[in-house]
Design a protein around this motif. Structure first.
Motif: not given
Length: 516
Positions: A230-247
């Motif tokens: 996952s990513s700490p941002g809203p999007l991963t590097c590939g452009g799918v959903a990350g974990s920002y705000g939902y850690e």
């Protein structure tokens, strides 16, 4: 002349028979210890080679822990901190062996570098759950698990991508100057577009990962650990959903599903960071570390942020256990050379539970992150051997990038030398340093727990060369016993110096012990 040929043929047959007989005997590989937190669920698979079927037993197991006698998986919960010395036993029709092993229950995970496989260089953006499971099956069939390769990590992109009209795309365009952030989309993954979270706030897997919650149980049944991305941002590097705000939601989702390992990739968080200060760089990783530690099971936290802000100096403050020290590595000599050369003077930051990570091993069929399909490696066999050697010398995490469907015997030989792997998994937890450069040869050394010294002689030239190693380079006096770790041969006792031929961009790994 014929009798000489017969003699050496007989000798060779005898040695081969002896080697084959030894291979049938059970042997327990891997480190001598494993770390877990008090009150947390953990699993450890005993890595043992030998003729199947193998049966496992563990003596002196503490309360709350059990062993599966068929696959050697130790699992459970230990509530009280401390060091629990147990005895691992492996047995087959040819013999029985045992090994003392310590469960260290405290505040540290990954007391030796994690080992496993990642989907990124095998499948890139074309990864599917079926491909990952098949890769794990092949690893088991080929015996890689028996040498300690345990984590099977699903990399980007397994979640859904927000629709093109989602406001997140415009929001991420606003970012502080000079802060690195990367993400793809919105038009790059049309088959993976959809709602990103359900009514509980949980991540929704894309159509290629609908059974994601079952994945950890499948891996555990096979004796592997399950890894996720996952990513700490809203999007991963590939452009799918990350974990920002939902850690905390995501950490609970990972733990409840049974995941053991999280790769957490900076990516679009660069659009949210205020600047490049140490505090801003630590912030998102510390948040996820806290969320993971609040869960019921141990999850190793792997930071992926490409070495920004000298991460090796503060990675442990983030709560993670390993951290990327460089951008993505590729299967070119210059790329892998730069990756390990960067760590030549950073051994001081490495210790149990704190690992510098130069990225996934460029061994075997890789390259899917660029082309969409793994293929022929652009490194020579000797260069790939150097990659394995240097990652082990540096006590770096060992994540295989190779497409298992294309695994050949040469690649397998690089991944199943238990003496080389033992250098990586040494309990002392020290990393190698570059101590001398002479005549286009680098001399790297690593201290081992048993008091020996591992030396890597690296030929930087483009042709094979004879290299002399004067013991005075390392301030060694007297005679030294040398063992070649790749060939597993004791070379004898040498005084003052040692000389050997080394292929272009190749390495010789020696273990040195002072002769009495």
């Amino acid at each position: 002349m014929k009798w000489i040929i017969y003699f050496f043929t007989f000798l060779s047959f005898g040695l081969n028979s002896q080697s084959q007989e030894t291979a049938l005997l059970p042997k327990i590989n891997g480190p001598r210890l494993y770390g877990a937190r008090p009150g947390k669920i953990f699993t450890y698979t005993i890595p043992a080679t030998g003729a199947e079927p193998l049966k496992y037993e563990v003596l002196n197991l503490p309360k709350g822990v059990k062993v599966n006698k068929k696959n050697g998986v130790i699992s459970g919960v230990i509530k009280a901190p401390g060091e629990y010395v147990i005895n691992l036993v492996a047995q087959n029709q040819f013999g029985k062996t045992s090994k003392s092993f310590t469960l260290v229950i405290g505040d540290k995970l990954a007391l030796t570098p994690p080992m496993g496989w990642s989907s990124w260089y095998s499948f890139g953006r074309n990864v599917t759950l079926d491909k990952v499971i098949r890769s794990a099956q092949i690893m088991k069939e080929k015996g890689l698990q028996k040498y300690g390769w345990s984590v099977i990590e699903i990399d980007d992109p397994w979640t859904n991508q927000p629709a093109k009209n989602d406001p997140i795309w415009e929001k991420l365009k606003l970012k502080a100057d000079g802060v690195y952030g990367y993400y793809e989309g919105p038009d790059n993954l049309p088959e993976r577009v959809g709602s990103v979270r359900n009514s509980k706030g949980e991540l929704i897997p894309n159509k290629f990962f609908t059974n994601i919650k079952k994945f950890p149980a499948i891996m555990h049944e096979m004796g592997f650990k399950a890894g996720i991305y996952s990513s700490p941002g809203p999007l991963t590097c590939g452009g799918v959903a990350g974990s920002y705000g939902y850690e905390f939601v995501d950490a609970k989702f990972f733990a409840d599903s049974g995941f053991d390992y999280l790769k957490y990739d900076w990516c679009s968080y660069g659009s949210l960071a205020k600047n490049n200060s140490k505090e801003e760089l630590i912030k998102p990783f510390r948040l996820m570390s806290d969320a993971l530690q609040a869960q019921k099971r141990d999850i190793v936290h792997a930071l992926c942020q490409y070495g920004m802000g000298n991460v090796w100096e503060w990675g442990n403050e983030s709560g993670g256990q390993l951290w990327r020290t460089e951008g993505d590595v590729h299967d070119s000599w210059q790329s892998v050379r730069n990756a390990f050369k960067k760590l030549s003077d950073k051994a001081v930051y490495v210790k149990p539970g704190n690992w510098n990570d130069p990225d996934i091993l460029q061994i075997g069929a890789v390259g899917a992150q660029s082309s969409g399909k793994a293929g022929k490696n652009h490194l020579t066999f000797e260069e790939q051997r150097t990659v394995m050697s240097m990652w082990c010398m540096l006590s770096a995490p060992l994540l295989i990038g190779a497409d298992m469907e294309q695994l050949d015997d040469a690649t397998l030989s690089l991944l199943t030398n238990e003496e080389i792997i033992a250098v990586n998994q040494d309990a002392l937890g020290k990393a190698a340093s570059l101590v001398k450069t002479s005549d286009n040869t680098e001399f790297w050394t690593k201290e081992m727990e048993d008091g020996s010294l591992v030396l890597g002689l690296l030929n930087l030239s483009n042709e094979e060369r004879n290299v002399k190693f004067p013991f005075s380079f390392l301030q060694l006096d007297g005679s030294q016993k040398l063992r070649n770790l790749w060939t597993k041969v004791d070379l004898g006792t040498f005084k003052d110096e040692f000389e050997t031929a080394i292929p272009a961009h190749g390495i010789v790994m020696l273990q040195l012990r002072k002769s009495n």
